[in-house]
Design a protein around this motif. Structure first.
Motif, PDB file in Angstrom:
ATOM      1  N   LEU A 175      10.782  48.233  78.255  1.00 16.56           N
ATOM      2  CA  LEU A 175      10.686  47.873  79.666  1.00 16.56           C
ATOM      3  C   LEU A 175      10.563  46.364  79.843  1.00 16.56           C
ATOM      4  N   GLU A 176       9.782  45.720  78.971  1.00 17.49           N
ATOM      5  CA  GLU A 176       9.644  44.263  79.045  1.00 17.49           C
ATOM      6  C   GLU A 176      10.967  43.587  78.694  1.00 17.49           C
ATOM      7  N   SER A 178      13.921  44.731  79.136  1.00 16.45           N
ATOM      8  CA  SER A 178      14.935  44.937  80.170  1.00 16.45           C
ATOM      9  C   SER A 178      14.903  43.819  81.217  1.00 16.45           C
ATOM     10  N   LYS A 179      13.787  43.106  81.289  1.00 15.71           N
ATOM     11  CA  LYS A 179      13.659  41.999  82.240  1.00 15.71           C
ATOM     12  C   LYS A 179      14.237  40.695  81.694  1.00 15.71           C
ATOM     13  N   ILE A 180      14.567  40.685  80.405  1.00 11.77           N
ATOM     14  CA  ILE A 180      15.044  39.463  79.759  1.00 11.77           C
ATOM     15  C   ILE A 180      16.568  39.460  79.728  1.00 11.77           C
ATOM     16  N   SER A 181      17.147  38.438  80.324  1.00 17.13           N
ATOM     17  CA  SER A 181      18.600  38.284  80.306  1.00 17.13           C
ATOM     18  C   SER A 181      19.014  37.612  79.005  1.00 17.13           C
TER      19      SER A 181
END
Length: 363
Positions: A175-176, A178-181
């Motif tokens: 989940l963490e 998924s926030k990183i591009s």
């Protein structure tokens, strides 16, 4: 939505099959099932099957019943729809009840404390909240999503390690991440990034954490720090979220710089040396020992080259001053040098630990 209607909504704990209503209607009319079959063109066997709730009332059957009995087709379809809905809900509630046993193995209290999930009013609602966290429809899918965890920890004493807790820690990492591009994975770019990341071992967390994350993201690797949950025993993990995005997850389990940096480069070794279909858990038993050994050697050599370490470790004693001087010479944190010496049993575990950086978690 009208709240009063929601509060007064009736949810029966039983299901009335349409066939039961049909039988009652026929009795009231004095009509036999055989006569109904003749009037509708349905076979007597099919009428019996509907009456015993073994066959559903379809649109075609509902129209025939409408013409034979004068009761709207929609009435019969609504009966069937409501019946199937109640059956499904009762089956789901029964399954949720069985799944409460699994829920007890999940570190729910700790996950609530960390804000990973919301606290629910009862066990069934809490289970639904946990399933949402994992992104699965039911407990059955947990085994499909994390099939090897029980195997990976089979050598641990029962109760010491919880596969459910490990999966929760892994899921939080997903989940963490998924926030990183991230740019598409580039092996050459990642190799170049590791050279710069090595120099970050001398920096404080407020410097190295964002820079580490940025360098890796530019090469297609998401790096996340997730505090370890109780009964996980994991220092780090590596897996591929997509064919072009890898994830390195760090728990800061031992809270010292030597363990942190060795774990990071160990996980980086898995990315560069091994396949994309495996999940590597640092600290788990039952994993591929050959690949773990290869990742260990990669980490050792990346942090301090074999040639440089062999020359330094040939001395009979290791003073703090000598360790600091050598660390400065090779451009690495003194704590990493201490960790390597202790790992090779060239320095007792109790010696020179004050040269290591110790980290603490902050919000």
């Amino acid at each position: 939505m009208d709240e009063s209607n929601t509060l007064n909504e009736y949810r029966p704990d039983y299901a009335v099959p349409p066939g039961e209503v049909l039988v009652a209607e026929l009795e009231m009319r004095g009509m036999t099932q055989h006569e109904l079959a003749l009037r509708t063109g349905l076979t007597p066997k099919h009428i019996v099957s509907i009456a015993k709730a073994k066959s559903a009332i379809t649109s075609d059957t509902a129209i025939k019943l409408e013409r034979a009995l004068g009761m709207p087709a929609q009435y019969w379809l609504n009966l069937e729809s409501n019946y199937q809905e109640v059956l499904s809900r009762l089956a789901e509630e029964e399954k949720l009840e069985r799944d409460r046993t699994w829920l007890k193995k999940v570190p729910v209290t700790e996950m609530i404390k960390r804000g990973w999930i919301a606290k629910a009013a009862d066990a069934k609602a809490q289970l639904v909240e946990v399933l949402r966290f994992f992104g699965i429809a039911s407990v059955d899918q947990w085994d499909d999503m994390w099939p090897n965890l029980a195997v990976a920890y089979r050598q641990h004493v029962q109760g010491e390690i919880s596969p459910e807790a490990v999966s929760a820690w892994l899921r939080r990492g997903e989940l963490e991440a998924s926030k990183i591009s991230c740019a598409p994975f580039d092996r050459s770019a990642f190799r170049t990034a590791l050279a710069e990341i090595r120099s970050l071992t001398c920096e404080a967390p407020e410097v190295f954490v964002p820079r580490l994350a940025s360098l890796c993201a530019e090469a297609g690797v998401a790096v996340v720090f997730v505090p370890a949950l109780p009964k996980t025993g994991v220092s780090g993990a590596t897996r591929w979220l997509t064919p072009t995005k890898a994830l390195i997850q760090l728990s800061l389990r031992y809270r010292t710089d030597d363990h942190l940096w060795f774990t990071f480069f160990h996980e980086a070794g898995h990315i560069l040396l091994h396949g994309k279909k495996e999940c590597f858990l640092e600290g788990a038993n039952g994993l591929d020992e050959a690949k773990e050994h290869e990742a260990n050697e990669f980490a050792e050599n990346e942090l301090i080259s074999r040639k440089e370490f062999a020359a330094f470790s040939a001395r009979p004693i290791f003073s703090k001053a000598a360790i600091v001087a050598f660390a400065r010479q090779v451009g690495i944190s003194p704590g990493v040098v201490v960790g390597q010496l202790q790992y090779k049993k060239l320095l007792p575990p109790s010696h020179c630990n004050d040269l290591k950086m110790t980290f603490t978690w902050t919000q």
